[in-house]
Design a protein around this motif. Structure first.
Motif: not given
Length: 449
Positions: A143, A145, A149, A155
């Motif tokens: 996902t 961050t 996005g 990550d």
């Protein structure tokens, strides 16, 4: 409006830099043009000025860490402004890194959209994509961050570390286990606090018969010097030098008794000046400039469009520093007298050791001298300083029996080592240059004719 502070690009070969020190802390006010932080590369350590006035609201890359060119290091905001935090590894979108393709056309860096196995696209930072490949992390399971996005290195690392959460193991052991697909829950740790080490994994992979009855000898701990910062950059440059040039070294032993006498005479002439200094390296440098003017192919650089033979000598002087090596150069060195050249060399060497050089003084060299006489070495094979064609190694002066005027006498002898790029010039021209340089140092009068 928030302003990004990015890693600058100094010179065509710079790919990354190390943040040595932040001169301002988070929350402090910053004025445009004042020194904000210090960056260390393989060539220089220098301060970088703030590009805007405001508040240093976020430091993304802390002191001691390395970041790629154009990476966002910090954020400057207006008083009271609270922008979204930027993740580590983010690359500036306002100033994309520019490189050149084989046709000489400028192209921007690749898109952050990278395909995954199922044909879909995941937005990710280039550095995050590379890390995911190294750690065998599937991008679709991460996902993001980052901005819009996008997946960041942090990550990817979070997902990779999740599989090893709660396990008492060293970072190197975790990295090794991840690459080998080993379940660390089956390994007994022998490190401090029963921590699992890489050695524990290797022992488990290669068990020794009757190990339970044997007494493991005490293992001495190695001192580990991280291969990063200046040391890693120098190593990369030296390796690239050997890979990209056909390097050949030749040697000549010369009788420098006359040069020793010349230096003694000049020192005596200036004995009333207590600050007067004259080294053998100053005299050799002066002779090198004279010899290069007579053998211009050795004062050349190999570049993408061909061999550039330079009108003037930008003489590089290799300077050893506590954390590496730097090669500042004296521009138009061939235009100076011996006394002027001596002063110029003293100046750049002094500022090399005090950290006062600028980028112009370490770029654009055409020939380099590396003097190891103070280390008690006779000869060696110096490595080229790309894209230069030649580098001269200067050894110590030592008394030896030699034949002079048909008689064996004790003479002052020195070894010169020349490494040259055989792609740029052949052996005969390079050796002719070295021989003429040797003749000048054996007979100083030849330097003025």
């Amino acid at each position: 409006m928030a302003q990004q502070v990015i890693m600058p690009k100094w010179g065509l070969t710079m790919k990354e830099g190390k943040v040595v020190r932040w001169l301002k802390g988070e929350g402090e006010s910053v004025e445009s043009g004042e020194p904000l932080f210090e960056v260390e590369t393989d060539k220089i350590t220098n301060s970088v000025e703030a590009s805007a006035s405001g508040i240093l609201s976020q430091i993304i890359v802390p002191e001691g860490e390395t970041a790629a060119v154009q990476a966002v290091l910090a954020v400057i905001t207006a008083p009271g402004e609270k922008p979204d935090e930027i993740a580590s590894g983010t690359v500036s979108s306002k100033q994309p890194e520019v490189s050149a393709n084989t046709d000489g056309e400028k192209v921007t860096s690749k898109s952050a959209d990278v395909p995954v196995e199922d044909g879909e696209f995941v937005r990710a930072m280039p550095a995050a994509r590379k890390l995911a490949e190294e750690l065998n992390v599937v991008m679709s399971t991460v996902t993001g961050t980052g901005p819009n996005g996008a997946i960041t290195m942090k990550d990817v690392q979070t997902v990779a570390d999740a599989a090893f959460s709660g396990i008492n193991a060293s970072p190197k052991a975790i990295e090794f286990a991840r690459k080998k697909g080993i379940d660390l829950s089956q390994i007994n740790g022998t490190g401090e606090g029963d921590k699992i080490t890489k050695a524990d994994i290797l022992r488990a992979m290669n068990p020794v018969a009757d190990q339970s009855t044997s007494v493991a000898p005490a293992v001495a701990k190695d001192t580990i010097v991280p291969m990063d910062g200046v040391r890693k950059l120098i190593a990369d440059n030296m390796h690239a030098s050997l890979n990209n040039a056909a390097q050949l070294s030749v040697f000549v032993e010369i009788d420098v008794t006359e040069i020793v006498q010349l230096r003694t005479t000049l020192l005596l002439r200036n004995k009333r000046n207590s600050e007067y200094r004259l080294s053998y390296n100053d005299i050799v440098s002066y002779a090198v400039c004279r010899a290069l003017k007579r053998h211009p192919i050795m004062n050349s650089t190999l570049q993408d469009d061909g061999i550039h033979i330079h009108e003037h000598v930008n003489l590089g002087i290799a300077v050893a520093l506590p954390n590496g090596l730097i090669v500042p150069n004296i521009k138009l060195a061939d235009s100076f007298t011996l006394e002027e050249l001596k002063t110029e060399i003293k100046d750049v060497v002094g500022r090399s050791r005090s950290g006062g050089l600028n980028m112009d003084e370490i770029a654009g060299g055409t020939f380099t001298i590396s003097n190891v006489s103070m280390l008690g070495v006779d000869g060696f094979t110096p490595i080229l300083n790309p894209p230069e064609t030649g580098i001269l190694g200067v050894g110590r002066i030592i008394e030896k029996p030699a034949v002079k005027d048909g008689e064996i006498k004790i003479r002052k002898m020195m070894t010169l080592s020349l490494t040259f790029n055989h792609m740029t010039t052949d052996g005969a021209p390079a050796m002719a240059f070295l021989r003429e340089l040797g003749d000048m140092l054996e007979n100083p009068g030849l330097m003025i004719v």
